[in-house]
Design an enzyme around this catalytic site. Structure first.
Site, PDB file in Angstrom:
ATOM      1  N   GLY A  99      -8.734  21.632  -9.186  1.00 27.37           N
ATOM      2  CA  GLY A  99      -7.705  20.615  -9.005  1.00 27.37           C
ATOM      3  C   GLY A  99      -6.299  21.162  -9.201  1.00 27.37           C
ATOM      4  N   THR A 100      -6.120  22.003 -10.198  1.00 22.98           N
ATOM      5  CA  THR A 100      -4.794  22.554 -10.468  1.00 22.98           C
ATOM      6  C   THR A 100      -4.286  23.332  -9.260  1.00 22.98           C
ATOM      7  OG1 THR A 100      -5.329  22.721 -12.814  1.00 22.98           O
ATOM      8  CG2 THR A 100      -3.493  24.067 -12.033  1.00 22.98           C
ATOM      9  N   HIS A 152     -15.524  19.768 -10.858  1.00 26.27           N
ATOM     10  CA  HIS A 152     -16.158  19.556 -12.167  1.00 26.27           C
ATOM     11  C   HIS A 152     -15.898  18.178 -12.768  1.00 26.27           C
ATOM     12  CE1 HIS A 152     -12.792  20.153 -15.168  1.00 26.27           C
ATOM     13  NE2 HIS A 152     -12.200  20.680 -14.115  1.00 26.27           N
ATOM     14  N   GLN A 189      -9.119  12.490 -10.690  1.00 22.49           N
ATOM     15  CA  GLN A 189      -9.836  11.571 -11.581  1.00 22.49           C
ATOM     16  C   GLN A 189     -10.383  10.356 -10.846  1.00 22.49           C
ATOM     17  OE1 GLN A 189     -10.810  11.873 -14.660  1.00 22.49           O
ATOM     18  NE2 GLN A 189      -9.677  13.690 -15.284  1.00 22.49           N
ATOM     19  N   THR A 204     -12.193  35.548  -0.280  1.00 20.01           N
ATOM     20  CA  THR A 204     -13.611  35.321   0.018  1.00 20.01           C
ATOM     21  C   THR A 204     -14.064  33.998  -0.598  1.00 20.01           C
ATOM     22  OG1 THR A 204     -13.948  37.689   0.062  1.00 20.01           O
ATOM     23  CG2 THR A 204     -15.924  36.336  -0.192  1.00 20.01           C
ATOM     24  N   CYS A 241      -3.123  19.043 -30.338  1.00 25.30           N
ATOM     25  CA  CYS A 241      -2.511  20.032 -31.215  1.00 25.30           C
ATOM     26  C   CYS A 241      -2.315  21.311 -30.402  1.00 25.30           C
ATOM     27  CB  CYS A 241      -3.423  20.293 -32.399  1.00 25.30           C
ATOM     28  SG  CYS A 241      -2.493  20.739 -33.843  1.00 25.30           S
ATOM     29  N   ASN A 260      -5.773  10.307 -15.617  1.00 29.99           N
ATOM     30  CA  ASN A 260      -6.821  10.927 -16.425  1.00 29.99           C
ATOM     31  C   ASN A 260      -6.920  10.337 -17.828  1.00 29.99           C
ATOM     32  OD1 ASN A 260      -4.313  12.428 -15.907  1.00 29.99           O
ATOM     33  ND2 ASN A 260      -4.881  13.635 -17.696  1.00 29.99           N
TER      34      ASN A 260
HETATM   35  C1  PLP Z   1      -5.500  14.121 -12.837  1.00 26.54           C
HETATM   36  C2  PLP Z   1      -5.862  15.578 -12.911  1.00 26.54           C
HETATM   37  N1  PLP Z   1      -5.308  16.437 -12.049  1.00 26.54           N
HETATM   38  C3  PLP Z   1      -5.599  17.748 -12.057  1.00 26.54           C
HETATM   39  C4  PLP Z   1      -6.481  18.270 -12.982  1.00 26.54           C
HETATM   40  C5  PLP Z   1      -6.787  19.738 -12.971  1.00 26.54           C
HETATM   41  O1  PLP Z   1      -8.052  19.989 -12.412  1.00 26.54           O
HETATM   42  P1  PLP Z   1      -8.830  21.369 -12.702  1.00 26.54           P
HETATM   43  O2  PLP Z   1      -9.341  21.289 -14.088  1.00 26.54           O
HETATM   44  O3  PLP Z   1      -9.918  21.417 -11.691  1.00 26.54           O
HETATM   45  O4  PLP Z   1      -7.847  22.470 -12.498  1.00 26.54           O
HETATM   46  C6  PLP Z   1      -7.069  17.413 -13.921  1.00 26.54           C
HETATM   47  C7  PLP Z   1      -7.970  17.945 -14.967  1.00 26.54           C
HETATM   48  O5  PLP Z   1      -8.008  17.458 -16.071  1.00 26.54           O
HETATM   49  C8  PLP Z   1      -6.767  16.025 -13.878  1.00 26.54           C
HETATM   50  O6  PLP Z   1      -7.303  15.157 -14.742  1.00 26.54           O
END
Ligand code: PLP
Length: 387
Positions: free
Chosen positions: A74-75, A205, A183, A241, A330, A155
């Site tokens: 996702g990131t 995931h 999410q 790849t 934290c 999230n």
């Molecule tokens: C709303 C949201 N965006 C992006 C991410 C990032 O996803 P990833 O863990 O696959 O990089 C998360 C992960 O917690 C998320 O909750």
């Protein structure tokens, strides 16, 4: 007494891999290890699986296979969307970027970096329920707005934004619309045609697929310049790849979501509602952050217990056999309150007293009944200790 079998109530952090996804992946980690770009007999099964999984995932999302770009999660999907759209050459002078104050850091920190590089940015504030209304977005738009990025589901609170309406507002002003659906996927139905977004990010995931694989949907015709260079994979939009086993697992996880979502969302919403009612009626000074929002994901509740230290509560619950997460993390010795809860107008004290409980596929009704009692008793014990 600790619960004999620890109960996982942190499905928004990550989910266990679906057995069906694992089974589908194994051949591509064992015998079909070939590179899908190889034209010999070792590459062919990998290539076929890639095509089949892309088709399946595209149909799950209501997209076309050519509109999907597989990423490492996702990131990366969020980064690629924002940086790819910003890098695309244009001759209309649009550079302004709009987002909300409750986005994930995978969006917010990219936009902050663009701002440091002189891209004009507006961060719109959500209301006290965590919602962004189309009017608030409309007010933030300018004639030079290039891109709007607003998530589908949050999230921490589970609050769902009216993305289809927000995308229309952005499009009416000639801007592109990206949404972080990380999410939302697996929790509510998702269809890129109904949402009418230009880009959408997903992570495996979070819906019982493997870690380290995600998807960016890029609607055909969206101005987009790749961020990475080095190969022709993913039509050059994300070279490297391919993670064949991961992509196969992701597609299988989506098939399971398709099958289970209608019943699962009802089941989890009923447990979540029962939990909320039980806690609010039995624990004084307890609240639900984001309560009153028009729509929330069925599995998420963010509780606030005034006068309590959320992190101490999370640790005590862990000892009692329940895994949840805190509203303040934290970080290198300092307590960092959640920007999402701050965005709802909560004070640092209130954020510290907040915890997130997120249910999922293996949550049973009796787990929630026991959890409600343990939570009530643990809050009482901690408050007693503090007073
Ligand atoms: C709303 C949201 N965006 C992006 C991410 C990032 O996803 P990833 O863990 O696959 O990089 C998360 C992960 O917690 C998320 O909750």
């Amino acid at each position: 007494m600790p619960n004999a079998d620890p109960v996982y109530l942190d499905y928004n952090a990550t989910t266990p891999l679906a057995p069906e996804a694992l089974e589908a992946m194994l051949p591509f980690l064992r015998e079909h290890f070939g590179n899908p770009s190889s034209i010999h007999g070792f590459g062919r099964p990998a290539k076929e699986a890639l095509i089949e999984s892309t088709d399946a995932f595209a149909s799950f999302l209501g997209a076309r296979p050519e509109e999907l770009v597989f990423t490492s999660g996702g990131t990366e999907a969020d980064n690629l969307a924002l940086l790819g759209a910003a890098a695309a050459p244009r001759d209309d002078g649009r550079r302004h970027i709009v987002t909300s104050n409750v986005e994930h850091h995978a969006v917010l920190q990219v936009i902050e970096e663009l701002e440091r590089r002189d891209w004009p940015v507006t961060i719109v504030e959500v209301d006290e329920r965590g919602e962004l209304t189309p009017d608030r977005l409309r007010d933030a738009l300018r004639p030079d707005t290039l891109l709007v990025s607003i998530m589908v589901a949050n999230n921490e609170t589970g609050v769902v934004q009216p993305v289809a309406e927000l995308a229309t507002v952005a499009h009416d002003a000639g801007a592109l619309f990206h949404t972080d659906a990380v999410q939302a996927c697996g929790k509510i139905p998702l269809d890129v045609r109904e949402l009418a977004v230009d880009m959408l990010a997903i992570s495996g995931h979070k819906f019982y697929g493997p870690r380290g694989v995600g998807v960016l949907y890029v609607r055909e015709g969206t101005p987009f310049t790749p961020v990475f260079r080095g190969g022709r994979q993913e039509r050059g939009r994300r070279p490297g790849t391919e993670n064949v086993a991961g992509i196969v697992g992701l597609a299988e996880a989506a098939r399971q979501v398709d099958k289970l979502l209608p019943t699962e969302s009802k089941r989890l919403a009923s447990y979540r509602d029962a939990l909320e009612q039980s806690v609010l009626s039995s624990v004084i000074d307890s609240y639900v952050n984001g309560e009153g929002a028009t729509r929330r994901t069925p599995n998420t509740v963010n509780f606030r217990f005034d006068g309590l230290e959320g992190e101490a509560l999370v640790l005590a619950l862990d000892e009692a056999g329940f895994a949840v997460s805190a509203g303040a993390a934290c970080d290198e010795g300092a307590v960092k309150p959640s920007h999402v809860l701050a965005g709802l107008g909560l004070s640092t004290e209130q954020i510290r007293g907040s915890i997130r409980v997120s249910l999922g596929r293996y949550t049973r009704e009796e787990d929630i009944e026991v959890f409600a009692e343990v939570l009530r008793d643990t809050v009482a014990a901690l408050r007693g200790r503090n007073s």
